[in-house]
Design a protein around this motif. Structure first.
Motif, PDB file in Angstrom:
ATOM      1  N   ARG A  95      13.774  -1.121  -4.324  1.00  0.00           N
ATOM      2  CA  ARG A  95      13.877   0.322  -4.589  1.00  0.00           C
ATOM      3  C   ARG A  95      12.667   0.821  -5.371  1.00  0.00           C
ATOM      4  N   ASP A  97       9.756  -0.701  -5.598  1.00  0.00           N
ATOM      5  CA  ASP A  97       8.568  -0.858  -4.752  1.00  0.00           C
ATOM      6  C   ASP A  97       8.420   0.302  -3.779  1.00  0.00           C
ATOM      7  N   ALA A  98       9.520   0.743  -3.208  1.00  0.00           N
ATOM      8  CA  ALA A  98       9.464   1.855  -2.245  1.00  0.00           C
ATOM      9  C   ALA A  98       9.004   3.131  -2.924  1.00  0.00           C
ATOM     10  N   GLU A  99       9.490   3.378  -4.155  1.00  0.00           N
ATOM     11  CA  GLU A  99       9.075   4.575  -4.872  1.00  0.00           C
ATOM     12  C   GLU A  99       7.615   4.490  -5.316  1.00  0.00           C
ATOM     13  N   ARG A 101       5.240   3.023  -3.629  1.00  0.00           N
ATOM     14  CA  ARG A 101       4.455   3.333  -2.426  1.00  0.00           C
ATOM     15  C   ARG A 101       4.467   4.833  -2.150  1.00  0.00           C
ATOM     16  N   ARG A 102       5.600   5.455  -2.338  1.00  0.00           N
ATOM     17  CA  ARG A 102       5.700   6.877  -2.040  1.00  0.00           C
ATOM     18  C   ARG A 102       4.827   7.699  -2.988  1.00  0.00           C
TER      19      ARG A 102
END
Length: 512
Positions: A95, A97-99, A101-102
């Protein structure tokens, strides 16, 4: 965003089981805040100042560099000083990591929001430190509002910390016709600090859960924890399932920002440089003042004064004693004489409550003002009048116009009554009687002149504003948009009611 109903938060709960037992006493209302995120892939008195927590530069050396040398001197880099003192461990999960990247796809957005924090950041850091709260929370307004004091969510959460009205009231953020404490930078920061201090006690410094509770409500988190306990599942935040997606993602967004601000060069991002020193001072207001007059007298830019004090929704501060934030170097300009002059200027305005049928144009004509002037003094962008809404209007202009023989008048036609004239011109019947010194049942004769308002005084702008027609615009739509009528629009522009509007055409709009 703290937008749920709040129980008393005074008891430290030793175990999550005990929290579960207390759950029925909690109010479990969810909110509907959509946190603002980067674009998708789409001084008071001397005594008061001396009592405030340290104004010295924030210590910058809290860890050693990789070669054993002291960390960078951050005297001119407040964001760097803050990041050097982050203490919360960053969870290593998908979670977060995804944020990361965003956010990392939008370094220009991150720089923009880091710049918006400039006037407020040092004060926020002071308050977090005084309460022994982690400095990572300086990044939370990025998640909540992108550091925009005027941010307003679909659930009416407002300000950089996004309090809804009920939660704001719970934490002492006053609201009236002139002021909204949820937008006040200092008052709302105090409220957020109080709330986080209570949440950390409730959740035993489990910061992912504390952060999520700020967004989703402590009751929601306690409910989810109890659910996992009953099912024999782990009760750490990342294992909780009975919470909505926004609250699930909320701590991950903050921790992603912590990672990026800790190593900005790694993500191609350079935070806006902010001086590591106090930026603001307080000015005590014991009566209503005109912010326009204050800006003029002190040489401050009007927009800057508003930006530092977004809690004031109008150019007049109102009669309740408040505090004003000003640049620290400008504090000396706000002396007694200046404040007295600004208070005198505020006396030139009074409250007016819109009634059905009102428009800004009619009210402006009635009080010797203009639409543009009313919008400016009330800090309004739109010109939509809603019954019950309160605005400020000038005082005394009508009486001065009557005394000088320059009042606006209506010539009585056969059969007309004072009531009909009041309806025609949007002037309250009692006000017509007052302006004309009429009794309860005046006798009107054809040709009589009835005073209906003031003429535009010198220095005021022309009442109608200009509007450039956009594709698809119609007279009816514009009348609705500007709270006027097709008849008023056609009369002002000398066109017929069936006239075709062309994109680029300039219209005069006698809007409210």
């Amino acid at each position: 965003m703290p937008s749920h109903s709040l129980p008393a938060l005074t008891t430290r709960l030793p175990t999550r089981l005990l929290r579960g037992l207390l759950l029925p006493a909690l109010v479990l209302l969810l909110h509907g805040c959509a946190a603002l995120v980067p674009p998708a892939d789409r001084d008071g008195s001397e005594a008061r100042e001396s009592s405030r927590p340290g104004f010295s530069t924030l210590p910058a050396i809290s860890r050693q560099g990789g070669d054993g040398e002291p960390a960078t001197d951050h005297r001119h880099d407040l964001w760097g000083a803050v990041a050097s003192r982050f203490t919360l461990p960053i969870p290593d999960n998908a979670r977060v990591d995804a944020e990361i990247r965003r956010y990392a796809r939008h370094p220009e957005y991150l720089r923009e929001v880091s710049q918006r924090a400039e006037p407020y950041l040092y004060m926020i850091v002071e308050k977090l430190e005084a309460a022994n709260l982690p400095l990572e929370l300086t990044l939370l307004p990025i998640v909540e509002s992108a550091y925009l004091p005027q941010a307003l969510s679909s659930s009416s959460a407002a300000g950089i910390w996004q309090f809804i009205p009920s939660t704001g009231t719970y934490f002492g953020l006053d609201r009236d016709a002139f002021y909204d404490g949820r937008r006040d930078i200092e008052a709302s920061t105090d409220a957020a600090v109080t709330y986080f201090s209570q949440l950390r006690g409730m959740f035993d410094d489990d910061w992912p859960t504390v952060i999520a509770a700020y967004n989703g409500g402590q009751g929601t988190l306690l409910n989810a924890i109890r659910e996992n306990e009953q099912r024999g599942r782990p009760t750490d935040f990342w294992s909780l399932k009975q919470i909505r997606k926004e609250t699930q993602d909320y701590p991950a967004r903050l921790f992603a920002l912590v990672r990026i601000f800790s190593e900005p060069e790694k993500y191609g991002f350079t935070p806006h440089a902010i001086e590591n020193r106090p930026a603001l001072a307080q000015v005590e207001l014991d009566r209503s003042v005109s912010l326009v007059k204050l800006a003029d007298l002190t040489g401050m830019d009007h927009d800057e004064l508003y930006r530092l004090n977004p809690g004031f929704g109008r150019s007049i501060t109102g009669d309740t004693p408040r505090q004003l934030l000003v640049p620290r170097e400008a504090r000396g300009r706000f002396d007694v004489d200046t404040l007295n002059s600004a208070a005198s200027a505020a006396e030139d305005w009074q409250r007016y409550t819109f009634v059905r049928g009102d428009s800004f144009y009619r009210v402006a004509q009635r009080y010797g003002s203009s639409v543009d002037e009313l919008l400016a003094i009330n800090r309004r962008q739109d010109a939509v009048a809603r019954p019950g809404q309160v605005i400020l209007v000038p005082t005394g202009r009508v009486d001065r116009a009557i005394a000088s023989g320059n009042a606006r008048t209506h010539t009585v036609q056969p059969g007309e009554s004072l009531w009909a004239i009041s309806r025609q011109h949007g002037v309250k019947l009692a006000e017509l009687r007052r302006m004309n010194a009429y009794g309860d049942n005046p006798v009107l004769r054809p040709g009589d002149k009835v005073i209906i308002g003031a003429t535009m005084g010198s220095g005021n702008q022309d009442a109608p504003s200009k509007y450039v027609v956009q594709p698809g615009d119609t007279l009816w739509q514009l009348a609705q948009r500007f709270s006027t009528t097709v008849e008023e629009l056609t009369a002002l522009n000398r066109i017929g009611p069936d006239a075709a509007l062309k994109p680029g055409q300039e219209l005069r709009v006698a809007s409210n």
